[in-house]
Design a protein around this motif. Sequence first.
Motif, PDB file in Angstrom:
ATOM      1  N   ASP A  89       0.823  -1.195   0.000  1.00 22.53           N
ATOM      2  CA  ASP A  89       0.000   0.000   0.000  1.00 22.53           C
ATOM      3  C   ASP A  89       0.866   1.259   0.000  1.00 22.53           C
ATOM      4  O   ASP A  89       2.076   1.210   0.231  1.00 22.53           O
ATOM      5  CB  ASP A  89      -0.996  -0.009   1.163  1.00 22.53           C
ATOM      6  N   SER A  90       0.202   2.371  -0.276  1.00 16.38           N
ATOM      7  CA  SER A  90       0.939   3.620  -0.457  1.00 16.38           C
ATOM      8  C   SER A  90       0.165   4.773   0.172  1.00 16.38           C
ATOM      9  O   SER A  90      -1.066   4.729   0.282  1.00 16.38           O
ATOM     10  CB  SER A  90       1.144   3.894  -1.947  1.00 16.38           C
ATOM     11  N   THR A  91       0.895   5.802   0.565  1.00 15.57           N
ATOM     12  CA  THR A  91       0.305   7.016   1.115  1.00 15.57           C
ATOM     13  C   THR A  91       0.812   8.224   0.358  1.00 15.57           C
ATOM     14  O   THR A  91       2.013   8.327   0.079  1.00 15.57           O
ATOM     15  CB  THR A  91       0.655   7.164   2.609  1.00 15.57           C
ATOM     16  N   LEU A  92      -0.095   9.117   0.015  1.00  9.46           N
ATOM     17  CA  LEU A  92       0.238  10.396  -0.613  1.00  9.46           C
ATOM     18  C   LEU A  92      -0.128  11.499   0.375  1.00  9.46           C
ATOM     19  O   LEU A  92      -1.255  11.522   0.875  1.00  9.46           O
ATOM     20  CB  LEU A  92      -0.548  10.587  -1.905  1.00  9.46           C
ATOM     21  N   LYS A  93       0.819  12.377   0.654  1.00  8.23           N
ATOM     22  CA  LYS A  93       0.587  13.450   1.617  1.00  8.23           C
ATOM     23  C   LYS A  93       0.775  14.807   0.963  1.00  8.23           C
ATOM     24  O   LYS A  93       1.652  14.986   0.111  1.00  8.23           O
ATOM     25  CB  LYS A  93       1.539  13.320   2.803  1.00  8.23           C
ATOM     26  N   ILE A  94      -0.045  15.751   1.407  1.00 11.67           N
ATOM     27  CA  ILE A  94       0.090  17.134   0.963  1.00 11.67           C
ATOM     28  C   ILE A  94       0.201  17.999   2.209  1.00 11.67           C
ATOM     29  O   ILE A  94      -0.642  17.949   3.100  1.00 11.67           O
ATOM     30  CB  ILE A  94      -1.123  17.598   0.135  1.00 11.67           C
ATOM     31  N   GLN A  95       1.294  18.764   2.271  1.00 11.49           N
ATOM     32  CA  GLN A  95       1.510  19.622   3.438  1.00 11.49           C
ATOM     33  C   GLN A  95       2.459  20.754   3.083  1.00 11.49           C
ATOM     34  O   GLN A  95       3.629  20.483   2.746  1.00 11.49           O
ATOM     35  CB  GLN A  95       2.093  18.792   4.587  1.00 11.49           C
TER      36      GLN A  95
END
Lengths: 114, 117
Positions: free
Chosen positions: B74-80
Amino acid sequence: AQSVSQHNHHVILSEAASLELGCNYSYGGTVNLFWYVQYPGQHLQLLLKYFSGDPLVKGIKGFEAEFIKSKFSFNLRKPSVQWSDTAEYFCAGDSGGGADGLTFGKGTHLIIQP
Amino acid sequence: EAGVAQSPRYKIIEKRQSVAFWCNPISGHATLYWYQQILGQGPKLLIQFQNNGVVDDSQLPKDRFSAERLKGVDSTLKIQPAKLEDSAVYLCASRPGPRPFQAGELFFGEGSRLTVL
């Protein structure tokens, strides 16, 4: 840079009309081409794909597309549309290397009037 | 066969806040992609993973976006921090691998719709 362009952004047709959506690509060398469809509220689904061989490819739901190398085109066709064909249609391509992400056109919003 | 799973389906945040999206690809699919689809446009590739390694992140705005696929699943995409122009649908897609005969056919999730106010 590799690119895919779609000619028509909005198309409105009546049921039973014939459909042709234009798609042009700018890849050099080997190219894989695809048409994806996105029905309202659903995820992108593959309609058909061209890798090599017969330039006329048939997909699901009566759709077909013709790869014309000399024109850098891969137009989508259907002889008789139905109301249920109302959706967003995307042309996409990659360079055939196998590990490349697809480049998508901007899409064509097709509305079929009953 | 289960499809590509994404969550959350919808997220509303204010600008400068952070957000994370999760994707679980189809079992056994080695290649995973994140796309950004802005309203009225086609999906734009942000990042591509092959197993747990990054293949292409040339279009990822690295000053604010990050993505990982630590165990190759699985993968996570973050915006910050988020900006107004980040409002879009974030699509995850997968395919078995780089073999030519399977090249190109991507299987997409339903997407995560982000609204930044």
